[in-house]
Design an enzyme around this catalytic site. Structure first.
Site, PDB file in Angstrom:
ATOM      1  N   LYS A   1     -24.135   2.265  -5.084  1.00 27.36           N
ATOM      2  CA  LYS A   1     -24.637   1.474  -6.220  1.00 27.36           C
ATOM      3  C   LYS A   1     -24.407   2.223  -7.529  1.00 27.36           C
ATOM      4  O   LYS A   1     -23.947   1.660  -8.512  1.00 27.36           O
ATOM      5  CB  LYS A   1     -26.116   1.268  -6.006  1.00 27.36           C
ATOM      6  CG  LYS A   1     -26.813   0.017  -5.957  1.00 27.36           C
ATOM      7  CD  LYS A   1     -26.453  -1.268  -5.431  1.00 27.36           C
ATOM      8  CE  LYS A   1     -25.066  -1.575  -5.018  1.00 27.36           C
ATOM      9  NZ  LYS A   1     -24.943  -2.417  -3.878  1.00 27.36           N
TER      10      LYS A   1
ATOM     11  N   CYS B   1     -39.572 -22.246  -0.543  1.00 26.69           N
ATOM     12  CA  CYS B   1     -39.772 -23.675  -0.772  1.00 26.69           C
ATOM     13  C   CYS B   1     -39.578 -23.954  -2.258  1.00 26.69           C
ATOM     14  O   CYS B   1     -39.519 -23.033  -3.065  1.00 26.69           O
ATOM     15  CB  CYS B   1     -41.188 -24.077  -0.386  1.00 26.69           C
ATOM     16  SG  CYS B   1     -41.664 -23.533   1.257  1.00 26.69           S
TER      17      CYS B   1
ATOM     18  N   HIS C   1     -24.247  22.099   6.026  1.00 25.25           N
ATOM     19  CA  HIS C   1     -22.916  22.232   6.622  1.00 25.25           C
ATOM     20  C   HIS C   1     -21.803  22.069   5.590  1.00 25.25           C
ATOM     21  O   HIS C   1     -20.658  21.811   5.959  1.00 25.25           O
ATOM     22  CB  HIS C   1     -22.751  21.220   7.762  1.00 25.25           C
ATOM     23  CG  HIS C   1     -23.738  21.436   8.862  1.00 25.25           C
ATOM     24  ND1 HIS C   1     -23.682  22.526   9.705  1.00 25.25           N
ATOM     25  CD2 HIS C   1     -24.836  20.732   9.223  1.00 25.25           C
ATOM     26  CE1 HIS C   1     -24.696  22.469  10.558  1.00 25.25           C
ATOM     27  NE2 HIS C   1     -25.416  21.397  10.281  1.00 25.25           N
TER      28      HIS C   1
ATOM     29  N   LYS D   1     -16.365  -9.525  -6.940  1.00 21.53           N
ATOM     30  CA  LYS D   1     -17.521  -9.863  -6.107  1.00 21.53           C
ATOM     31  C   LYS D   1     -17.097 -10.089  -4.666  1.00 21.53           C
ATOM     32  O   LYS D   1     -17.757  -9.643  -3.741  1.00 21.53           O
ATOM     33  CB  LYS D   1     -18.208 -11.117  -6.676  1.00 21.53           C
ATOM     34  CG  LYS D   1     -19.451 -11.544  -5.909  1.00 21.53           C
ATOM     35  CD  LYS D   1     -20.581 -10.564  -6.120  1.00 21.53           C
ATOM     36  CE  LYS D   1     -21.791 -10.876  -5.265  1.00 21.53           C
ATOM     37  NZ  LYS D   1     -22.636  -9.678  -5.049  1.00 21.53           N
TER      38      LYS D   1
ATOM     39  N   GLU E   1     -25.994   3.852   0.407  1.00 23.86           N
ATOM     40  CA  GLU E   1     -26.030   2.657  -0.446  1.00 23.86           C
ATOM     41  C   GLU E   1     -26.422   3.020  -1.883  1.00 23.86           C
ATOM     42  O   GLU E   1     -25.860   2.501  -2.848  1.00 23.86           O
ATOM     43  CB  GLU E   1     -27.001   1.634   0.171  1.00 23.86           C
ATOM     44  CG  GLU E   1     -27.371   0.441  -0.694  1.00 23.86           C
ATOM     45  CD  GLU E   1     -26.211  -0.457  -1.080  1.00 23.86           C
ATOM     46  OE1 GLU E   1     -25.071  -0.196  -0.658  1.00 23.86           O
ATOM     47  OE2 GLU E   1     -26.433  -1.401  -1.856  1.00 23.86           O
TER      48      GLU E   1
ATOM     49  N   TRP F   1     -39.641 -25.176   3.365  1.00 18.69           N
ATOM     50  CA  TRP F   1     -38.942 -24.391   4.378  1.00 18.69           C
ATOM     51  C   TRP F   1     -40.063 -23.813   5.230  1.00 18.69           C
ATOM     52  O   TRP F   1     -40.790 -22.918   4.810  1.00 18.69           O
ATOM     53  CB  TRP F   1     -38.121 -23.292   3.717  1.00 18.69           C
ATOM     54  CG  TRP F   1     -37.450 -22.385   4.694  1.00 18.69           C
ATOM     55  CD1 TRP F   1     -38.011 -21.326   5.356  1.00 18.69           C
ATOM     56  CD2 TRP F   1     -36.113 -22.461   5.145  1.00 18.69           C
ATOM     57  NE1 TRP F   1     -37.098 -20.748   6.181  1.00 18.69           N
ATOM     58  CE2 TRP F   1     -35.929 -21.415   6.073  1.00 18.69           C
ATOM     59  CE3 TRP F   1     -35.043 -23.312   4.854  1.00 18.69           C
ATOM     60  CZ2 TRP F   1     -34.705 -21.186   6.710  1.00 18.69           C
ATOM     61  CZ3 TRP F   1     -33.838 -23.078   5.485  1.00 18.69           C
ATOM     62  CH2 TRP F   1     -33.671 -22.037   6.396  1.00 18.69           C
TER      63      TRP F   1
ATOM     64  N   GLU G   1     -20.669   2.495  -8.476  1.00 17.33           N
ATOM     65  CA  GLU G   1     -20.130   1.187  -8.787  1.00 17.33           C
ATOM     66  C   GLU G   1     -20.433   0.749 -10.219  1.00 17.33           C
ATOM     67  O   GLU G   1     -19.567   0.217 -10.903  1.00 17.33           O
ATOM     68  CB  GLU G   1     -20.799   0.218  -7.794  1.00 17.33           C
ATOM     69  CG  GLU G   1     -20.117  -1.060  -7.569  1.00 17.33           C
ATOM     70  CD  GLU G   1     -20.813  -1.875  -6.471  1.00 17.33           C
ATOM     71  OE1 GLU G   1     -21.954  -1.572  -6.067  1.00 17.33           O
ATOM     72  OE2 GLU G   1     -20.184  -2.837  -6.021  1.00 17.33           O
TER      73      GLU G   1
ATOM     74  N   ARG H   1     -33.602 -24.877  -1.532  1.00 20.09           N
ATOM     75  CA  ARG H   1     -34.601 -23.868  -1.164  1.00 20.09           C
ATOM     76  C   ARG H   1     -35.294 -24.193   0.160  1.00 20.09           C
ATOM     77  O   ARG H   1     -36.066 -23.375   0.669  1.00 20.09           O
ATOM     78  CB  ARG H   1     -35.667 -23.766  -2.264  1.00 20.09           C
ATOM     79  CG  ARG H   1     -35.108 -23.362  -3.604  1.00 20.09           C
ATOM     80  CD  ARG H   1     -36.179 -23.421  -4.670  1.00 20.09           C
ATOM     81  NE  ARG H   1     -37.160 -22.365  -4.506  1.00 20.09           N
ATOM     82  CZ  ARG H   1     -37.085 -21.180  -5.077  1.00 20.09           C
ATOM     83  NH1 ARG H   1     -36.069 -20.887  -5.844  1.00 20.09           N
ATOM     84  NH2 ARG H   1     -38.023 -20.289  -4.895  1.00 20.09           N
TER      85      ARG H   1
ATOM     86  N   ASN I   1     -45.138 -21.829  -2.259  1.00 21.59           N
ATOM     87  CA  ASN I   1     -43.935 -21.155  -1.765  1.00 21.59           C
ATOM     88  C   ASN I   1     -44.332 -19.714  -1.486  1.00 21.59           C
ATOM     89  O   ASN I   1     -44.910 -19.066  -2.358  1.00 21.59           O
ATOM     90  CB  ASN I   1     -42.844 -21.216  -2.843  1.00 21.59           C
ATOM     91  CG  ASN I   1     -41.663 -20.318  -2.531  1.00 21.59           C
ATOM     92  OD1 ASN I   1     -41.343 -20.091  -1.364  1.00 21.59           O
ATOM     93  ND2 ASN I   1     -41.021 -19.796  -3.561  1.00 21.59           N
ATOM     94  N   GLY I   2     -44.044 -19.208  -0.286  1.00 23.18           N
ATOM     95  CA  GLY I   2     -44.378 -17.811   0.009  1.00 23.18           C
ATOM     96  C   GLY I   2     -45.164 -17.693   1.301  1.00 23.18           C
ATOM     97  O   GLY I   2     -45.225 -18.633   2.099  1.00 23.18           O
TER      98      GLY I   2
HETATM   99  O1  M6R Z   1     -19.124 -10.246   0.570  1.00 28.12           O
HETATM  100  P1  M6R Z   1     -19.240  -9.000   1.412  1.00 28.12           P
HETATM  101  O2  M6R Z   1     -20.653  -8.657   1.747  1.00 28.12           O
HETATM  102  O3  M6R Z   1     -18.391  -9.045   2.637  1.00 28.12           O
HETATM  103  O4  M6R Z   1     -18.702  -7.828   0.494  1.00 28.12           O
HETATM  104  C1  M6R Z   1     -18.548  -6.541   1.014  1.00 28.12           C
HETATM  105  C2  M6R Z   1     -18.361  -5.520  -0.087  1.00 28.12           C
HETATM  106  O5  M6R Z   1     -17.238  -5.820  -0.847  1.00 28.12           O
HETATM  107  C3  M6R Z   1     -19.585  -5.476  -1.020  1.00 28.12           C
HETATM  108  O6  M6R Z   1     -20.766  -5.227  -0.308  1.00 28.12           O
HETATM  109  C4  M6R Z   1     -19.409  -4.386  -2.078  1.00 28.12           C
HETATM  110  O7  M6R Z   1     -19.454  -3.129  -1.484  1.00 28.12           O
HETATM  111  C5  M6R Z   1     -20.484  -4.551  -3.150  1.00 28.12           C
HETATM  112  N1  M6R Z   1     -19.887  -4.737  -4.426  1.00 28.12           N
HETATM  113  C6  M6R Z   1     -21.417  -3.401  -3.235  1.00 28.12           C
HETATM  114  O8  M6R Z   1     -22.388  -3.582  -4.205  1.00 28.12           O
END
Ligand code: M6R
Length: 605
Positions: A482, A2, A501, A600, A478, A74, A485, A27, A98-99
């Site tokens: 991260k 909210c 393995h 992005k 993940e 919300w 990346e 929000r 909010n929460g």
């Molecule tokens: O917008 P999307 O969630 O479809 O994007 C998918 C991937 O490109 C995205 O998750 C990418 O792996 C990120 N940069 C990871 O941090």
């Protein structure tokens, strides 16, 4: 999620409260309300529906006040009616919130036993009643606020007016953001910089557990322990407010800390906390679905992989997950009754979109778990399963990931209920559990200092391995993604049982191994895998809970996160692995928010 605004002003606040609420409408917008101090008494105006409806009420009955609070809602606890709209009132206290207050039902019963009555179905009214109870025992406003906050479990931001206090607005935050705005002879509080942007560009961001009292000239800020503290006041250009980093050095860090709010807002789209019912948006009949096919890329595909564990274990629904770039060209054999779910933050990723279109062309029902609700996937899928992470600016996905996981867990619970795999009592138990996630995520983000301390050593590594079992396996993938990346360190995630393995050949003193293993039924197995690493001299970082920490091999460095039900672990243990990547990248001086070679939103093949 909210929106909150509070003003201690020198001239009428009505228009300014409304202006601010309109900026906060993103929000939530199922009801709205304002309250102000008029002749020493607090009066309020509320309306169900959008802010336009509140404006109609105010046209009939204006708010004549120079001090006031406002809220756009919300709904979480209680239907979006005028009665449940904020501000909520109890005795001398009028409050916006909010929460989610997790222990509101117990607090409400305790207050009822003391003769207090309630008008709404909200958890918010309980906070107002608690503060009023403390006031009536003779405490001054700030002490009454603190005494009430100490009794709350959950994530919240609040704004408070007190009858008889002509130039006072109080606020508090834990898990949900709140800022203080500094004007000339006027002061403000708001959910974000955007809320106070039209009135001032001088803003302080409250920290976790802070509470505050503002009057015309100053803000008195206290930390959770009740000590007076100062928070930096910074210059924030109004236009930049929406995409502003606040107190954080990078968007990624801010977005990691946004996760309690993002998760709560997302869960609210699926769970009715009053009834404990969990439903799939868009009226999808999950009882008629015979199989689920998840398609996604990168981080979103790991969220999907976590979802798969739950669709199968909770709902007994066969579920496959595949990266969209492979799926789209593979001519996969689909069976009727399959629900194809694309998972994507942007809703524009070319491979995921193509896979979604392919499924649609096969005559399958399609859904999109998407954060950008106007995106192509959101528009083209038969049904939108929204995430509500808000804008994610950092290229490395953080809050979008946990919001996707939250949505998928909720959908798995909805499928389990629709298919008769769990009864209403179990459904309500799980939804209550899910509502604890924002608080636990907030607790996990508090591990920041412990994690930062690991960064100098890890930043020297050439290769790092991540291990996990069950739903912690996709989280290991993940974590590795991260780190790669943003820090450019080579990292791989493995299912802990796969180590022997092949990957075990990589273990040596210079190859750190990050083990993600909060206590769960598979913990003992992961422990054995950790011993295999330790026996070969591999340095171990164990991310676990207090119980798991007791079994850490000698020499392992241990990060102790919150204890939680295994269902919540993928949400609660995401922030530590994100923070780990973040601090290693910062240590290396990398461009965290815009890592090399990445975009992005990947709208090309
Ligand atoms: O917008 P999307 O969630 O479809 O994007 C998918 C991937 O490109 C995205 O998750 C990418 O792996 C990120 N940069 C990871 O941090």
């Amino acid at each position: 999620m909210c929106g909150i605004i509070g003003i201690v002003g020198t001239h009428s606040v009505q228009e300014r409260l409304i202006d601010s609420l309109k900026r906060l409408e993103y929000r939530g917008y199922d009801s709205a309300g304002v309250a102000g101090v008029t002749d020493g008494r607090v009066v309020r105006r509320r309306a169900a529906g959008k802010i336009r409806a509140l404006e109609d009420v105010l046209a009939e009955s204006p708010l004549e006040a120079t001090v006031g609070i406002g809220h756009t809602r919300w709904a979480t606890h209680g239907a979006p009616t005028t009665r449940n709209a904020h501000p909520q009132e109890a005795g001398r206290v009028t409050l916006v919130h909010n929460g989610i207050i997790e222990n509101y039902a117990e607090l409400r019963e305790a207050l009822k036993a003391r003769g207090r009555t309630f008008e709404s179905d909200t958890d918010t009214e309980v906070i107002a009643s608690l503060i009023d109870f403390e006031l009536s025992s003779g405490k001054p406003p700030l002490e009454a606020l603190k005494a009430a906050l100490d009794q709350l479990t959950g994530a919240y931001a609040i704004g408070v007016l007190i009858d008889g206090e002509d130039s006072l607005v109080m606020g508090a935050r834990k898990g949900s953001p709140l800022v203080v705005g500094y004007g000339d002879g006027e002061m403000f509080i708001g959910s974000d910089a955007l809320a106070v942007g039209p009135f001032t560009s001088r803003i302080a961001y409250l920290e976790e557990g802070d509470y505050v009292a503002i009057d015309h000239n100053q803000a008195q800020i206290f930390n959770e322990a009740g000590h007076r503290v100062e928070r930096d006041v910074r210059q924030v250009p109004a236009s930049a407010a929406l995409v502003e980093k606040g107190n954080y050095r990078h968007f990624m860090e801010k977005e990691i800390h946004d996760q309690p709010d993002a998760c709560q807002h997302t869960l609210s789209a699926y769970i009715d906390p009053t009834t404990g019912k969990v439903t799939a948006p868009g009226g999808v009949d999950l009882a008629a679905v015979t199989r689920i096919q998840i398609v996604a890329c990168g981080t979103a595909s790991y969220a999907g992989a976590i979802g798969r564990y739950l669709f199968e274990s909770l709902a007994g629904l066969p579920c496959d997950v595949e990266v969209a770039s492979e799926f789209r060209y593979r001519q996969p054999a689909m069976t009727p009754g399959t629900l194809a779910i694309a998972v994507s933050q942007s809703g524009e990723t070319a491979d995921t979109l193509a896979a979604l279109r392919w499924c649609k062309a096969q005559g399958l029902m399609t859904a999109a778990v998407v954060n950008v609700h106007e995106s192509t996937m959101a528009r083209e899928a038969d049904v939108l399963f929204p995430t509500h992470a808000g804008p994610e600016i950092g290229v490395a996905s953080t809050k979008a990931f946990t919001s996707q996981v939250a949505a998928l867990i909720a959908l798995a619970v909805a499928a389990a209920a629709a298919r008769g795999r769990i009864d209403a009592v179990e459904e309500a138990r799980i939804s209550k559990l899910l509502m604890e996630a924002p608080r636990l995520i907030a607790e996990a983000t508090q591990l920041e200092d412990d994690i930062r301390a690991l960064a100098p050593d890890l930043a020297r590594a050439r290769d790092i391995l991540y291990l996990g079992r069950g739903a912690m396996y996709p989280l290991a993938l993940e974590g590795a993604l991260k780190l790669k990346e943003i820090s450019y360190i080579h990292a791989e995630g493995y299912a802990a049982g796969e180590l022997k393995h092949g990957p075990i050949a990589l273990i040596e003193e210079a190859t750190p191994v990050i083990v993600i293993a909060p206590t769960d039924p598979l913990f003992e197995k992961t422990l054995s895998n950790m011993s295999e690493v330790a026996a070969r001299g591999g340095p171990i970082v164990l991310i676990t809970d207090a119980q798991g920490a007791r079994h850490a091999p000698p020499g392992a460095r241990v990060i102790v996160g919150p204890s939680c039900d295994p269902l919540l672990a993928p949400l609660v243990y995401a922030p530590p692995i994100q923070l780990l990547a973040y601090y290693v990248a910062v240590q290396k001086g990398a461009d965290v928010d815009q890592p090399r070679n990445l975009a992005k939103s990947v709208t090309v093949e």
